[in-house]
Write a protein that holds these residues in place. Sequence first.
Motif, PDB file in Angstrom:
ATOM      1  N   ALA A   5       0.652  -1.179   0.013  1.00 23.64           N
ATOM      2  CA  ALA A   5       0.034  -0.040   0.095  1.00 23.64           C
ATOM      3  C   ALA A   5       0.836   1.058   0.042  1.00 23.64           C
ATOM      4  O   ALA A   5       1.868   1.250   0.680  1.00 23.64           O
ATOM      5  N   VAL A   6       0.290   2.242  -0.558  1.00 23.22           N
ATOM      6  CA  VAL A   6       1.306   3.697  -0.545  1.00 23.22           C
ATOM      7  C   VAL A   6       0.117   4.411  -0.024  1.00 23.22           C
ATOM      8  O   VAL A   6      -1.047   4.542  -0.069  1.00 23.22           O
ATOM      9  N   SER A   7       0.764   5.537   0.839  1.00 21.84           N
ATOM     10  CA  SER A   7       0.000   6.498   1.532  1.00 21.84           C
ATOM     11  C   SER A   7       0.812   7.734   1.551  1.00 21.84           C
ATOM     12  O   SER A   7       2.097   7.613   1.932  1.00 21.84           O
ATOM     13  N   ALA A 111       6.090  14.428   9.180  1.00 26.58           N
ATOM     14  CA  ALA A 111       5.506  13.479  10.096  1.00 26.58           C
ATOM     15  C   ALA A 111       5.482  11.979   9.132  1.00 26.58           C
ATOM     16  O   ALA A 111       4.509  11.719   8.436  1.00 26.58           O
ATOM     17  N   SER A 112       6.817  11.231   8.984  1.00 31.11           N
ATOM     18  CA  SER A 112       6.710  10.107   7.924  1.00 31.11           C
ATOM     19  C   SER A 112       5.628   9.084   8.874  1.00 31.11           C
ATOM     20  O   SER A 112       5.173   8.317   8.268  1.00 31.11           O
ATOM     21  N   SER A 113       5.331   9.313  10.151  1.00 30.30           N
ATOM     22  CA  SER A 113       4.407   8.268  10.646  1.00 30.30           C
ATOM     23  C   SER A 113       3.056   8.354  10.230  1.00 30.30           C
ATOM     24  O   SER A 113       2.645   7.389   9.981  1.00 30.30           O
ATOM     25  N   ALA A 114       2.667   9.586   9.677  1.00 33.36           N
ATOM     26  CA  ALA A 114       1.266   9.649   9.075  1.00 33.36           C
ATOM     27  C   ALA A 114       1.119   8.840   7.665  1.00 33.36           C
ATOM     28  O   ALA A 114       0.531   7.840   7.785  1.00 33.36           O
ATOM     29  N   ALA A 115       2.363   8.932   6.911  1.00 35.39           N
ATOM     30  CA  ALA A 115       2.208   8.052   5.516  1.00 35.39           C
ATOM     31  C   ALA A 115       2.560   6.657   5.911  1.00 35.39           C
ATOM     32  O   ALA A 115       1.902   5.834   5.651  1.00 35.39           O
ATOM     33  N   GLY A 116       3.655   6.359   6.948  1.00 32.99           N
ATOM     34  CA  GLY A 116       3.919   4.977   7.531  1.00 32.99           C
ATOM     35  C   GLY A 116       2.944   4.079   7.990  1.00 32.99           C
ATOM     36  O   GLY A 116       2.577   2.986   7.358  1.00 32.99           O
ATOM     37  N   LEU A 146      -6.287   4.229  16.135  1.00 32.03           N
ATOM     38  CA  LEU A 146      -6.102   3.616  17.427  1.00 32.03           C
ATOM     39  C   LEU A 146      -4.397   3.073  17.346  1.00 32.03           C
ATOM     40  O   LEU A 146      -4.256   2.729  18.569  1.00 32.03           O
ATOM     41  N   MET A 147      -3.981   3.152  16.199  1.00 27.06           N
ATOM     42  CA  MET A 147      -2.468   2.894  16.325  1.00 27.06           C
ATOM     43  C   MET A 147      -1.826   4.141  16.868  1.00 27.06           C
ATOM     44  O   MET A 147      -0.615   4.046  16.824  1.00 27.06           O
ATOM     45  N   GLY A 148      -2.477   5.182  17.287  1.00 31.07           N
ATOM     46  CA  GLY A 148      -1.705   6.123  18.026  1.00 31.07           C
ATOM     47  C   GLY A 148      -1.703   7.482  17.213  1.00 31.07           C
ATOM     48  O   GLY A 148      -1.127   8.484  17.811  1.00 31.07           O
ATOM     49  N   SER A 149      -2.329   7.386  16.172  1.00 34.94           N
ATOM     50  CA  SER A 149      -2.153   8.916  15.259  1.00 34.94           C
ATOM     51  C   SER A 149      -3.373   9.161  14.249  1.00 34.94           C
ATOM     52  O   SER A 149      -3.676   8.625  13.564  1.00 34.94           O
ATOM     53  N   VAL A 150      -3.838  10.413  15.133  1.00 36.80           N
ATOM     54  CA  VAL A 150      -5.036  11.004  14.317  1.00 36.80           C
ATOM     55  C   VAL A 150      -4.525  11.466  13.045  1.00 36.80           C
ATOM     56  O   VAL A 150      -5.124  11.539  11.939  1.00 36.80           O
ATOM     57  N   SER A 151      -3.265  12.172  13.071  1.00 40.41           N
ATOM     58  CA  SER A 151      -2.626  12.552  11.659  1.00 40.41           C
ATOM     59  C   SER A 151      -2.584  11.642  10.543  1.00 40.41           C
ATOM     60  O   SER A 151      -2.810  11.832   9.441  1.00 40.41           O
ATOM     61  N   ALA A 152      -2.256  10.338  11.136  1.00 35.66           N
ATOM     62  CA  ALA A 152      -2.139   9.224  10.007  1.00 35.66           C
ATOM     63  C   ALA A 152      -3.429   8.971   9.649  1.00 35.66           C
ATOM     64  O   ALA A 152      -3.801   8.465   8.468  1.00 35.66           O
ATOM     65  N   ALA A 153      -4.522   8.885  10.532  1.00 34.30           N
ATOM     66  CA  ALA A 153      -5.835   8.725  10.030  1.00 34.30           C
ATOM     67  C   ALA A 153      -6.182   9.485   8.873  1.00 34.30           C
ATOM     68  O   ALA A 153      -6.941   9.059   8.114  1.00 34.30           O
ATOM     69  N   ARG A 154      -5.798  10.922   8.981  1.00 35.16           N
ATOM     70  CA  ARG A 154      -6.320  11.631   7.844  1.00 35.16           C
ATOM     71  C   ARG A 154      -5.857  11.432   6.597  1.00 35.16           C
ATOM     72  O   ARG A 154      -6.243  11.968   5.377  1.00 35.16           O
ATOM     73  N   SER A 155      -4.761  10.577   6.608  1.00 30.03           N
ATOM     74  CA  SER A 155      -4.236  10.243   5.143  1.00 30.03           C
ATOM     75  C   SER A 155      -4.945   9.270   4.435  1.00 30.03           C
ATOM     76  O   SER A 155      -4.482   8.971   3.306  1.00 30.03           O
ATOM     77  N   VAL A 156      -5.967   8.518   4.912  1.00 29.98           N
ATOM     78  CA  VAL A 156      -6.542   7.630   4.218  1.00 29.98           C
ATOM     79  C   VAL A 156      -7.326   7.873   2.924  1.00 29.98           C
ATOM     80  O   VAL A 156      -7.547   7.383   2.125  1.00 29.98           O
ATOM     81  N   GLU A 157      -8.053   9.018   3.320  1.00 29.97           N
ATOM     82  CA  GLU A 157      -9.090   9.608   2.147  1.00 29.97           C
ATOM     83  C   GLU A 157      -8.063  10.411   1.208  1.00 29.97           C
ATOM     84  O   GLU A 157      -7.106  10.824   1.489  1.00 29.97           O
ATOM     85  N   ASP A 158      -8.761  10.779   0.127  1.00 27.01           N
ATOM     86  CA  ASP A 158      -8.095  11.240  -1.027  1.00 27.01           C
ATOM     87  C   ASP A 158      -8.076  13.071  -0.986  1.00 27.01           C
ATOM     88  O   ASP A 158      -9.217  13.472  -0.337  1.00 27.01           O
ATOM     89  N   GLY A 159      -7.216  13.778  -1.132  1.00 28.43           N
ATOM     90  CA  GLY A 159      -7.039  15.189  -1.103  1.00 28.43           C
ATOM     91  C   GLY A 159      -7.212  15.792   0.089  1.00 28.43           C
ATOM     92  O   GLY A 159      -6.391  15.804   0.788  1.00 28.43           O
ATOM     93  N   PHE A 160      -8.111  16.680   0.386  1.00 23.67           N
ATOM     94  CA  PHE A 160      -8.446  17.339   1.402  1.00 23.67           C
ATOM     95  C   PHE A 160      -9.287  16.620   2.459  1.00 23.67           C
ATOM     96  O   PHE A 160     -10.399  16.110   2.219  1.00 23.67           O
ATOM     97  N   THR A 161      -8.867  16.419   3.883  1.00 25.17           N
ATOM     98  CA  THR A 161      -9.833  15.552   4.578  1.00 25.17           C
ATOM     99  C   THR A 161      -9.912  16.134   5.871  1.00 25.17           C
ATOM    100  O   THR A 161      -9.200  16.945   6.371  1.00 25.17           O
ATOM    101  N   GLU A 162     -10.754  15.546   6.644  1.00 20.45           N
ATOM    102  CA  GLU A 162     -10.735  15.660   8.006  1.00 20.45           C
ATOM    103  C   GLU A 162     -11.101  14.586   8.750  1.00 20.45           C
ATOM    104  O   GLU A 162     -11.688  13.722   8.657  1.00 20.45           O
TER     105      GLU A 162
END
Length: 338
Positions: A5-7, A111-116, A146-162
Amino acid sequence: MKVTAVSPANIAFIKYWGRKDHKLFLPLSTTNSMNLSNCLATTTAEFSKNHEKDEIVIIADNGEEKILKKDNGGKTALLFDFLDRARGFAATQLNVRIISKLNFPFQAGIASSAAGMSALAAAVFKSLDLKEKYEDKKELSREVRLMGSVSAARSVEDGFTECTFGETHEESFTQQIAPVDHWDLVDMVVVLKKDAKKITSDIGHKIAETSPFFEARIDYLKEKPEKARQAILDKDFDTLGNLSEVDTINMHAIMMTSTPPAFYFTPGSIDIIHKVYEWREKGIHVFFTFDAGPNPHLITTQSDLEKLKSEIEKLDYVDFTISNKPAEGTRFLDEHNF
Ligand code: PMV
């Protein structure tokens, strides 16, 4: 099954700093962002009886490697907890091999953690054939949170997200505000030569509530996510810029007044803030925002990018820059890292 997967990483306009619940990682309020096209993690996961133990390796664009170990604590320990949770969902005890490649250097302070983490979660769920966890982006985002990162959660959807505020696990998830091609914004990450002392975001979220201004931030945040959302929908650069600059300063005020203080700015960070004010006077569309680090993200438009680049070239304390367009969120690839 081997799955890749890429993120993307992302840059927040209204930031997440401090939590309503430290076990469920519920943000204090809705937080929004734009995905970054040139800050990607590509992650391959494979569960197999051939793997004697879990192995997680991150490789940066210059070949530098980090091997993650559970006893590293913090987000890394949460990552291993996530693997156990995923194995539980799939009723398997197989070990996993994960190799994650970044297309940017570790020292970029991005924050490589958000992508990673978002790429890793998707690759793990698909390799365990847990369709209900990776096909539904809302559910994927809850698990990433739940992995500990709200910023990472924002990366799952396309474009501008919340990622929405919620009182419960179910209520806090990521949704799209606008697609990739909605607005040709550019985020230029300006990496400064001098790094600042690091307090991890996990510790920062926990000590945020020690700031005497914490309650004031909660109060201030009430209408801000909705206003930023509307500014994105309206492509209203000035309003989004004003909301973002005020928000990042507000967040850094909380950081600096926490116990212990988390002071991320360096002299270069402050100088850039003054430069942004000057550049705006000259008519360049630009605003700044900072995460938990010294490096500014300068948001501009495609049409003003070259002008901004030539201004940045004059600053001797800048190491390098990475320019990003809005990007797709987490998705799967056919090519693997091993
Ligand atoms: O999701 P975390 O724990 O990496 O925290 C993100 C914190 C900031 O980058 C400072 C703000 C944000 O909303 O991205």
